[in-house]
Design a protein around this motif. Structure first.
Motif, short mmCIF file in Angstrom:
data_model
loop_
_atom_site.label_atom_id
_atom_site.label_comp_id
_atom_site.label_asym_id
_atom_site.label_seq_id
_atom_site.Cartn_x
_atom_site.Cartn_y
_atom_site.Cartn_z
N SER A 124 -29.56 -38.64 -34.02
CA SER A 124 -30.34 -40.19 -33.88
C SER A 124 -29.88 -40.44 -32.40
CB SER A 124 -29.76 -41.10 -35.01
OG SER A 124 -30.29 -42.16 -34.80
N VAL A 125 -28.64 -40.23 -31.77
CA VAL A 125 -28.26 -40.48 -30.56
C VAL A 125 -29.43 -39.89 -29.71
CG1 VAL A 125 -26.58 -40.04 -28.63
CG2 VAL A 125 -25.94 -41.03 -30.75
N CYS A 126 -29.59 -38.54 -29.75
CA CYS A 126 -30.40 -37.80 -29.00
C CYS A 126 -31.88 -38.20 -29.23
CB CYS A 126 -30.32 -36.56 -29.40
SG CYS A 126 -28.70 -35.55 -29.19
N SER A 127 -32.45 -38.69 -30.18
CA SER A 127 -33.79 -39.26 -30.58
C SER A 127 -33.83 -40.49 -29.78
CB SER A 127 -33.78 -39.48 -31.90
OG SER A 127 -35.22 -40.28 -31.97
N HIS A 128 -32.91 -41.41 -29.73
CA HIS A 128 -33.17 -42.59 -29.08
C HIS A 128 -32.78 -42.84 -27.52
CE1 HIS A 128 -34.20 -44.82 -32.46
NE2 HIS A 128 -33.22 -44.51 -33.15
N ALA A 129 -32.35 -41.68 -26.95
CA ALA A 129 -31.80 -41.48 -25.69
C ALA A 129 -32.80 -40.47 -24.88
CB ALA A 129 -30.47 -41.02 -25.45
N GLY A 130 -33.60 -39.80 -25.78
CA GLY A 130 -34.47 -39.05 -25.05
C GLY A 130 -33.97 -37.62 -24.76
N LEU A 131 -32.85 -37.21 -25.21
CA LEU A 131 -32.00 -36.04 -24.87
C LEU A 131 -32.57 -34.79 -25.73
CD1 LEU A 131 -28.45 -37.77 -24.81
CD2 LEU A 131 -29.99 -37.08 -22.74
N VAL A 132 -33.52 -34.33 -25.22
CA VAL A 132 -34.30 -33.12 -26.08
C VAL A 132 -33.45 -31.78 -26.12
CG1 VAL A 132 -36.40 -31.58 -26.30
CG2 VAL A 132 -36.53 -33.97 -25.26
N GLU A 133 -32.72 -31.45 -25.19
CA GLU A 133 -31.98 -30.08 -24.88
C GLU A 133 -30.81 -30.36 -25.63
OE1 GLU A 133 -32.87 -27.37 -24.10
OE2 GLU A 133 -34.68 -28.44 -23.60
N LYS A 134 -29.93 -31.53 -25.75
CA LYS A 134 -28.96 -31.84 -26.57
C LYS A 134 -29.30 -32.07 -28.00
CE LYS A 134 -25.20 -32.66 -23.90
NZ LYS A 134 -23.73 -32.09 -24.30
N GLY A 135 -30.32 -32.57 -28.40
CA GLY A 135 -30.93 -32.63 -29.74
C GLY A 135 -31.16 -31.36 -30.37
N ARG A 136 -31.75 -30.34 -29.71
CA ARG A 136 -31.79 -28.80 -29.82
C ARG A 136 -30.54 -28.36 -29.99
NH1 ARG A 136 -36.54 -27.97 -26.00
NH2 ARG A 136 -38.37 -28.04 -26.93
N HIS A 137 -29.48 -28.46 -29.44
CA HIS A 137 -28.03 -28.19 -29.19
C HIS A 137 -27.49 -28.33 -30.54
CE1 HIS A 137 -24.15 -27.03 -28.38
NE2 HIS A 137 -23.66 -28.35 -28.56
N TYR A 138 -27.51 -29.57 -31.00
CA TYR A 138 -26.99 -30.28 -32.14
C TYR A 138 -27.69 -29.83 -33.36
CZ TYR A 138 -24.34 -33.13 -29.32
OH TYR A 138 -23.02 -33.88 -28.34
N PHE A 139 -29.01 -29.63 -33.34
CA PHE A 139 -29.69 -29.08 -34.60
C PHE A 139 -29.23 -27.66 -34.87
CE2 PHE A 139 -33.62 -27.57 -36.75
CZ PHE A 139 -33.77 -28.73 -37.71
N SER A 140 -29.18 -26.79 -33.80
CA SER A 140 -28.76 -25.35 -33.73
C SER A 140 -27.43 -25.46 -34.38
CB SER A 140 -28.77 -24.93 -32.44
OG SER A 140 -28.29 -23.40 -32.22
N LEU A 141 -26.48 -26.39 -33.89
CA LEU A 141 -25.17 -26.26 -34.48
C LEU A 141 -25.31 -26.47 -35.97
CD1 LEU A 141 -22.82 -28.06 -32.18
CD2 LEU A 141 -22.83 -25.78 -32.59
#
Length: 638
Positions: free
Chosen positions: A375-392
């Protein structure tokens, strides 16, 4: 002395006692006998005095009483292996035909989580007492085998066996776990017929089912009719109100409980704190904090997590973190509460730092933790971080990804303009897309003018939520943003013909212990004249900054001057004006809104906070916005 079982034909003896036994029973008997022999041999070399005493039986004193005592001790201590050895002795000496012994065996196996063994004992009983049925049904219910519990109760009812309040309460609890409302109604009828509805256990179980199945009026009716209410009864209704979104009713019930002197528990306090958090009632939250300290529940993990949530949802993220930091011992629930709080307040880096720190301290993330960081990545526009956490998440074998995680990832991609990639993820995921996912995709298509996907998402939403007028409005906004006014009129016509309703925007603010609610163009507030005067004063100051209304936020096919007038009196602007004339200059102005804040109000709040030199905090459906010195904590990405 320690008895070693003789190596005789245990199967033949068991069949002699139970001539109708099946093959599976023979397997059970064989297993018990072998376990008993193995255990007895091991005990000769065991250093556990407690186990040796538990298994020490004099052959000359073997009778029903001796076996029963040993089995009761085994059940109390959940000593499955010792219990099996005693079961073997009971079979060997022909004591398994005794109803009392069989009841104790069923109790032993259910407490040790072996309902399969308990059921085999239950099935071979020649005579079953009410205790036999109750113990077996309760065993199924406690282990989550709710369907088996309901089936066994149906069999009991068909056989005409007398039932007690414990039978009904256990079976009704199984209904609660399965949300089986029809079965619960039938059981409620049986309870009324047998005059057991006044029993506190039965009444509380019925109340709990109704509350969990969104039948809160029926739950309240049961509550009012109960002659005696336990702490569990009160806690069940508290939780029912909160689960059904009736937070004000939950607080009213809490006040009634206090007047009646009902003892507070950690479950009660946690539920009431959730109500305060949802309503963002800061004063009530502070008062409850004092009560919690007085009662000594501040060390409870769930109560502490609820307190963190209350302060965060009331806009006091600093106090929430201070409470979190003060706690000496923290479990994953506390960490999740703080990470989620940082996420709501757009403190993205703080949330990600906590995520890393908790793992360094040996606390493993669960599904809630991953949901918060995504959710943090969604609202902050952090696409690569979001992909990283989703991969984890996908590689974490201890956590099962659910539909909410995929929904967050769809939001991460969509908000960053990667609508086609979000669409691909929707098609690949192992779940059916939810209304929330389609709504997120539709909103992203509006922002990035993807008309093709917007139509697909809208069609899915119309099927899933036919009564939600907001979906029709959102589609019309997609057309309006691209200047396609013909399709806007068509979408609005569909909205009118469908009969669906759009929720009216409301904003509220707390001042001097009272909550003041505003709608667009508000006229009924007692200080409305002062409010509009203050709003005009703010607009006058803004003109010095050459600020022009963001008319693109109003998607009506009218002239620019009319659009400015429509946007001028939005509910959050009126709430801000009231806060400026009502609250001291040294405290933040905290506004709550039931819808997403529009772009014009967002830019208005930034400049108003700069002009008035005030900290303005707006909580909409998505997040908290902290406006200070002409900027917002969300970085204009929300």
């Amino acid at each position: 002395m320690l008895v070693a079982l003789p190596g005789m034909g245990i199967w033949s003896m068991y069949h002699a006692i139970n001539p109708h036994s099946t093959g599976s029973l023979s397997v059970l008997c064989s297993g018990i006998y072998l376990a008993a022999r193995s255990f007895c041999n091991k005990l000769n070399h065991s250093s556990s005095l407690k186990d040796r005493r538990l298994a020490r039986i004099d052959r000359n004193l073997i009778d029903v009483s001796a076996i029963s005592q040993r089995l009761q001790l085994c059940a109390k201590r959940k000593s499955l292996l010792v219990g099996k050895s005693c079961h073997g002795l009971a079979i060997h000496f022909g004591l398994v035909t005794d109803t009392l012994t069989c009841n104790i065996l069923i109790n032993l196996y259910t407490k040790c989580g072996r309902n399969d063994c308990a059921r085999l004992v239950f099935d071979i009983m020649h005579v079953r007492s009410i205790v036999s049925w109750n113990t077996m049904i309760a065993g199924y219910t406690h282990s989550g085998e709710d369907v088996q519990a309901l089936k066994l109760f149906s069999r009991m009812h068909r056989e005409g066996t007398h039932m007690s309040e414990f039978t009904l309460s256990s079976t009704i609890c199984a209904c609660a776990a399965k949300y089986a409302i029809n079965e619960c109604k039938q059981l409620h009828t049986i309870a009324l017929k047998l005059a057991l509805d006044s029993n506190s256990f039965v009444g509380t179980a019925i109340l709990d089912v109704y509350a969990k199945c969104n039948m809160i009026k029926d739950a309240c009716w049961v509550f009012e009719k109960m002659p005696e209410r336990t702490l569990v009864t009160w806690s069940s209704l508290f939780a029912g109100y909160v689960q059904n979104g009736l937070h004000e009713e939950a607080l009213h019930l809490f006040r009634c409980a206090q007047r009646e002197g009902v003892e507070l528990t950690e479950f009660t306090l946690s539920a009431i704190l959730s109500a305060c958090a949802s309503l963002a009632l800061k004063i009530e939250g502070i008062q409850l904090h004092a009560v919690i300290l007085k009662c000594g529940f501040h060390g409870n993990f769930f109560v502490a997590a609820s307190l963190v949530d209350v302060y965060a949802r009331c806009g006091q993220i600093e106090k929430a973190y201070a409470l979190f930091a003060y706690m000496e011992h923290k479990n994953v629930v506390i960490w999740n509460a703080m990470i989620a709080s940082f996420s709501r307040h757009a403190h993205s880096w703080e949330a990600m730092i906590l995520f890393e720190k908790m793992q360094q301290l040996g606390i493993f993330p669960n599904e809630v933790t991953y949901l918060s960081v995504l959710s943090v990545c969604s609202h902050a526009g952090l696409v690569e971080k979001g992909r990283h956490y989703f991969s984890l998440l996908m590689s974490d074998r201890t956590v099962e990804p659910n539909v909410l995680h995929y929904s967050c990832m769809v939001d991460v991609l969509g908000r960053s303009g990667k609508t086609d990639e979000a669409w691909e993820l929707l098609n690949k995921m192992p779940f059916e897309p939810t209304a929330s996912m389609w709504g997120s995709l539709l909103g992203s298509c509006r922002n990035y003018n993807n008309i093709r996907l917007a139509r697909i998402a809208a069609e899915q939403l119309f099927q899933l939520e036919p009564d939600n007028g907001g979906n029709h409005v959102l589609l019309s906004n997609v057309y309006a943003a691209s200047g396609n006014w013909e399709n806007v009129l068509m979408a609005r016509k569909y909205l009118k013909d469908s009969g669906a309703k759009k929720e009216m925007g409301r904003s509220w603010i707390e001042a001097k212990g009272k909550v003041h609610v505003f709608v667009v163009g508000e006229r009924k507030h007692p200080r409305i004249t002062d409010i509009y005067n203050k709003l005009e004063e703010i607009y006058h100051e803004m003109r010095k900054f050459a600020r022009r209304t963001s008319i693109e936020c109003d998607l009506h096919d009218v002239h620019a001057e009319q659009k400015e007038e429509l946007l001028k009196h939005h509910s959050e602007k009126l709430a801000l004006s009231f806060g400026l004339i009502s609250l001291p200059s040294n405290i933040p102005i905290i506004i709550h809104k039931n819808l997403r804040i529009c772009g014009d109000c967002h830019s208005f709040m930034k400049i108003a906070a700069h002009i008035t030199e005030r900290l303005v905090i707006v909580r909409d459906t998505n997040r908290f916005h902290h406006f200070k010195d002409g900027s917002c904590s969300c970085g204009d990405f929300w």
